[in-house]
Enzyme design. Sequence first.
Site, PDB file in Angstrom:
ATOM      1  N   GLU A  79     -15.134 -36.223 -28.186  1.00 33.45           N
ATOM      2  CA  GLU A  79     -14.339 -35.260 -28.945  1.00 33.45           C
ATOM      3  C   GLU A  79     -14.213 -35.729 -30.397  1.00 33.45           C
ATOM      4  O   GLU A  79     -13.985 -36.916 -30.635  1.00 33.45           O
ATOM      5  CB  GLU A  79     -12.946 -35.114 -28.313  1.00 33.45           C
ATOM      6  CG  GLU A  79     -12.991 -34.544 -26.898  1.00 33.45           C
ATOM      7  CD  GLU A  79     -11.610 -34.392 -26.267  1.00 33.45           C
ATOM      8  OE1 GLU A  79     -10.607 -34.782 -26.911  1.00 33.45           O
ATOM      9  OE2 GLU A  79     -11.536 -33.887 -25.144  1.00 33.45           O
ATOM     10  N   ARG A 138      -8.856 -34.761 -18.661  1.00 35.90           N
ATOM     11  CA  ARG A 138      -9.499 -35.690 -19.575  1.00 35.90           C
ATOM     12  C   ARG A 138     -11.009 -35.496 -19.521  1.00 35.90           C
ATOM     13  O   ARG A 138     -11.589 -35.275 -18.459  1.00 35.90           O
ATOM     14  CB  ARG A 138      -9.159 -37.147 -19.217  1.00 35.90           C
ATOM     15  CG  ARG A 138      -7.818 -37.626 -19.739  1.00 35.90           C
ATOM     16  CD  ARG A 138      -7.853 -37.795 -21.251  1.00 35.90           C
ATOM     17  NE  ARG A 138      -6.602 -38.288 -21.796  1.00 35.90           N
ATOM     18  CZ  ARG A 138      -5.618 -37.523 -22.250  1.00 35.90           C
ATOM     19  NH1 ARG A 138      -5.717 -36.207 -22.162  1.00 35.90           N
ATOM     20  NH2 ARG A 138      -4.543 -38.060 -22.792  1.00 35.90           N
ATOM     21  N   HIS A 175      -9.182 -29.281 -26.809  1.00 41.33           N
ATOM     22  CA  HIS A 175      -8.158 -30.223 -26.357  1.00 41.33           C
ATOM     23  C   HIS A 175      -6.776 -29.828 -26.892  1.00 41.33           C
ATOM     24  O   HIS A 175      -6.094 -30.603 -27.573  1.00 41.33           O
ATOM     25  CB  HIS A 175      -8.505 -31.657 -26.778  1.00 41.33           C
ATOM     26  CG  HIS A 175      -7.829 -32.690 -25.918  1.00 41.33           C
ATOM     27  ND1 HIS A 175      -8.343 -33.956 -25.726  1.00 41.33           N
ATOM     28  CD2 HIS A 175      -6.668 -32.661 -25.202  1.00 41.33           C
ATOM     29  CE1 HIS A 175      -7.546 -34.655 -24.935  1.00 41.33           C
ATOM     30  NE2 HIS A 175      -6.516 -33.877 -24.611  1.00 41.33           N
TER      31      HIS A 175
END
Length: 316
Positions: free
Chosen positions: A261, A232, A280
Site C-alpha cells: 500500500e 489486512r 484502506h
Amino acid sequence: MKPFIVVPDGFDKSLFEELRKNSNLEVHPTSKVSQDELKALLPKVDGLIIRSATTINAELLALAPNLKIVIRAGEGTDNIDKTLCAEKGVKVANTPGANNNSAAEQAVALMMSCLRNIPFADKTMHEGKWEKNALTGLELWKKKVGIVGFGRIGQIVAKRISGFEPEIFFFDPVTEKCDIANSKRCLDLKEIFSECDIISIHTPLMPQTKGMINAELLGLMKKDAILINAARGGIVDEEALYTTLKDKKIRAAGFDVFAVEPLPADSKLKELSNLIMSPHVGASTEEAQFRVGEMAVHQINEFFMNKNLLNEVKGK
C-alpha cells in the site's frame, strides 16, 4: 526537561489542542509532518503518536535515541518493528477497539456493493447509460456467510448483518461460541470456503495468517461466491486472487487492504472489473478517528505523567 511529543500522521484538531494543553509535555506545533521533517525531529523525540503513514523501522529508530514510546492510533501495528523496539527499550501501544465498528461497517459496505453491483451501476449512470439489465444482483437475505477470524470485528459484522437472517459460519482458533441464531463454528477453513456464499476476512496479519487464503481455498469457492477483505493486506495470496477473478471462478471480491500500500501503479488487480477496491479506509470515519485520537491522548498522558503503560503491544 519536558518530554517531547510528535504526532506525524495527522490528528483531530480538538484532540491535538487538548494534548498541547498539557503543560507537562512539549508537543510539536503541528499534527502532521513530512517524513523528512520527522527525521529531523527524531533526535529529541520522547514519544510518537502515529497512524498508518509512518513506519517505525531500523532507520527511524536509529535517529531517535531518546524515544520511549510509540502509540499507534489504531489497532494494527504491522507498521512498527516491535522486536527492534523491544531491543531498544521502546514501548509500543495501540488503541484497541476504537476502529472496530468502522472497520466492520466497511466490510458490510463492500459486501453489499459486490452483491448489488453498486459501484458499476454508479459508474455507468455517470456515463449517461441505463444498464439495468446488466446489473442484476444477489440478495444477502438467508445467505451462508463465513467469517474468518471471529474476534471483536468479526463478531460486529455478524451482528450488523443478522437482520438479513444469514447462516453464520465462523472460524477462529480462540472463539468457540456465537450468540447469534443460526451460527456454527467451523474447525476447518475448507468447510467455510466450500459452503459459504459470502466470506469475510477479519484476522490479524502475522506469520501464521500471511498468505493463508491461497489458491487451494479460493478454488473451493462457489461460482457465485463473494470474498471480502477489510482486515489486512497479505492475508490473501493476491496472485491467486487475480487468477480466480480473471477466470471468473467466483462472482466478485471487495478489498480495502492490499499486500503493498498504496497499490502499485502496475498492479494487475486494477484490470479486474469484478474486484471492488477502496484505499484502506476501513477506519476512516470521523467517529473512529476521534475515538482513536482520544485514546492515544489519554495513553500518552498516562505514560509520561503517571508512568502507566496502557494497551502495550509485544511481539513481532
